[in-house]
Write a protein that holds these residues in place. Structure first.
Motif, PDB file in Angstrom:
ATOM      1  N   ARG A  94       0.825  -1.216   0.000  1.00  0.00           N
ATOM      2  CA  ARG A  94       0.000   0.000   0.000  1.00  0.00           C
ATOM      3  C   ARG A  94       0.850   1.253   0.000  1.00  0.00           C
ATOM      4  N   LEU A  95       1.968   1.221   0.722  1.00  0.00           N
ATOM      5  CA  LEU A  95       2.870   2.375   0.721  1.00  0.00           C
ATOM      6  C   LEU A  95       3.406   2.644  -0.682  1.00  0.00           C
ATOM      7  N   GLN A  96       3.748   1.580  -1.411  1.00  0.00           N
ATOM      8  CA  GLN A  96       4.196   1.739  -2.794  1.00  0.00           C
ATOM      9  C   GLN A  96       3.076   2.324  -3.655  1.00  0.00           C
ATOM     10  N   GLU A  97       1.865   1.832  -3.455  1.00  0.00           N
ATOM     11  CA  GLU A  97       0.726   2.344  -4.216  1.00  0.00           C
ATOM     12  C   GLU A  97       0.471   3.811  -3.897  1.00  0.00           C
ATOM     13  N   LEU A  98       0.627   4.174  -2.626  1.00  0.00           N
ATOM     14  CA  LEU A  98       0.453   5.572  -2.241  1.00  0.00           C
ATOM     15  C   LEU A  98       1.525   6.456  -2.856  1.00  0.00           C
ATOM     16  N   ALA A  99       2.749   5.950  -2.940  1.00  0.00           N
ATOM     17  CA  ALA A  99       3.829   6.717  -3.583  1.00  0.00           C
ATOM     18  C   ALA A  99       3.514   6.933  -5.059  1.00  0.00           C
ATOM     19  N   GLN A 100       2.979   5.898  -5.711  1.00  0.00           N
ATOM     20  CA  GLN A 100       2.587   6.048  -7.114  1.00  0.00           C
ATOM     21  C   GLN A 100       1.432   7.034  -7.250  1.00  0.00           C
ATOM     22  N   LEU A 101       0.496   6.973  -6.330  1.00  0.00           N
ATOM     23  CA  LEU A 101      -0.625   7.903  -6.333  1.00  0.00           C
ATOM     24  C   LEU A 101      -0.121   9.334  -6.161  1.00  0.00           C
ATOM     25  N   GLU A 102       0.829   9.518  -5.259  1.00  0.00           N
ATOM     26  CA  GLU A 102       1.408  10.851  -5.046  1.00  0.00           C
ATOM     27  C   GLU A 102       2.062  11.364  -6.328  1.00  0.00           C
ATOM     28  N   GLN A 103       2.818  10.511  -7.004  1.00  0.00           N
ATOM     29  CA  GLN A 103       3.470  10.928  -8.253  1.00  0.00           C
ATOM     30  C   GLN A 103       2.438  11.338  -9.296  1.00  0.00           C
ATOM     31  N   THR A 104       1.362  10.589  -9.401  1.00  0.00           N
ATOM     32  CA  THR A 104       0.315  10.911 -10.365  1.00  0.00           C
ATOM     33  C   THR A 104      -0.317  12.255 -10.038  1.00  0.00           C
ATOM     34  N   LEU A 105      -0.590  12.491  -8.751  1.00  0.00           N
ATOM     35  CA  LEU A 105      -1.183  13.763  -8.347  1.00  0.00           C
ATOM     36  C   LEU A 105      -0.230  14.935  -8.583  1.00  0.00           C
ATOM     37  N   VAL A 106       1.045  14.715  -8.344  1.00  0.00           N
ATOM     38  CA  VAL A 106       2.038  15.768  -8.620  1.00  0.00           C
ATOM     39  C   VAL A 106       2.062  16.074 -10.106  1.00  0.00           C
ATOM     40  N   GLN A 107       2.025  15.042 -10.937  1.00  0.00           N
ATOM     41  CA  GLN A 107       2.009  15.253 -12.390  1.00  0.00           C
ATOM     42  C   GLN A 107       0.763  16.025 -12.812  1.00  0.00           C
ATOM     43  N   LEU A 108      -0.373  15.677 -12.222  1.00  0.00           N
ATOM     44  CA  LEU A 108      -1.602  16.402 -12.543  1.00  0.00           C
ATOM     45  C   LEU A 108      -1.499  17.857 -12.113  1.00  0.00           C
ATOM     46  N   GLN A 109      -0.964  18.068 -10.935  1.00  0.00           N
ATOM     47  CA  GLN A 109      -0.886  19.429 -10.425  1.00  0.00           C
ATOM     48  C   GLN A 109       0.067  20.287 -11.252  1.00  0.00           C
ATOM     49  N   THR A 110       1.128  19.694 -11.767  1.00  0.00           N
ATOM     50  CA  THR A 110       2.051  20.467 -12.596  1.00  0.00           C
ATOM     51  C   THR A 110       1.421  20.831 -13.936  1.00  0.00           C
ATOM     52  N   ALA A 111       0.350  20.134 -14.302  1.00  0.00           N
ATOM     53  CA  ALA A 111      -0.343  20.446 -15.554  1.00  0.00           C
ATOM     54  C   ALA A 111      -1.271  21.647 -15.395  1.00  0.00           C
TER      55      ALA A 111
END
Length: 153
Positions: A94-111
């Motif tokens: 789950r921690l790995q999944e949360l890290a991936q989720l964080e990366q996706t949200l960061v990518q969205l926010q940079t858009a």
């Protein structure tokens, strides 16, 4: 003691205590002549145990297994160790999944292009097209939860 008192002592809401009884995690208490439930110290100890397990994000099934194992005092504790090891692995995933989720949200926010119209919003455009987000289980904020029917109590 009445349900309100045991709820206060454990910090567990009355409805959740009733739910634990219904799910078999807590033995039904005796009832007084007026029909009120009468809890004792064994109920208090069990509820504290359940609360501690829930604070570690253990599922009802895991808690049920631990309760069963704890009632078999002479059994080898390797089963408890194996259950905790399995849960720990689940937490790590789950921690790995949360890290991936964080990366996706960061990518969205940079858009995001602040100050532009909604029709030009990079975040909304990303949410409409980002295939990674399709991997998230329906009805779950984080993939990898214990199961779709897992209680939130």
């Amino acid at each position: 003691m009445k349900i309100g008192k045991i709820a206060k002592q454990t910090g567990i809401p009355v409805d959740t205590i009733r739910y634990y009884e219904k799910m078999g995690l807590l033995h039904a208490p005796l009832r007084n002549s007026n029909g009120y439930r009468s809890y004792n110290n064994s109920h208090l100890e069990r509820l504290r145990f359940i609360r501690r397990c829930r604070s570690l994000d253990m599922s009802q099934d895991e808690i049920r297994q631990l309760i069963h194992l704890s009632e078999t005092q002479e059994a080898d504790c390797s089963e408890v160790d194996a259950l905790v090891a399995h849960h720990l692995q689940h937490v790590r995933e789950r921690l790995q999944e949360l890290a991936q989720l964080e990366q996706t949200l960061v990518q969205l926010q940079t858009a995001c292009a602040s100050g532009k119209a909604i029709r030009e919003c990079g975040i909304l455009a990303g949410l409409h097209t980002d295939l990674e987000l399709q991997d998230i289980e329906a009805g779950s904020h984080v993939p990898g939860i214990h199961g779709a029917n897992q209680d939130k109590h």
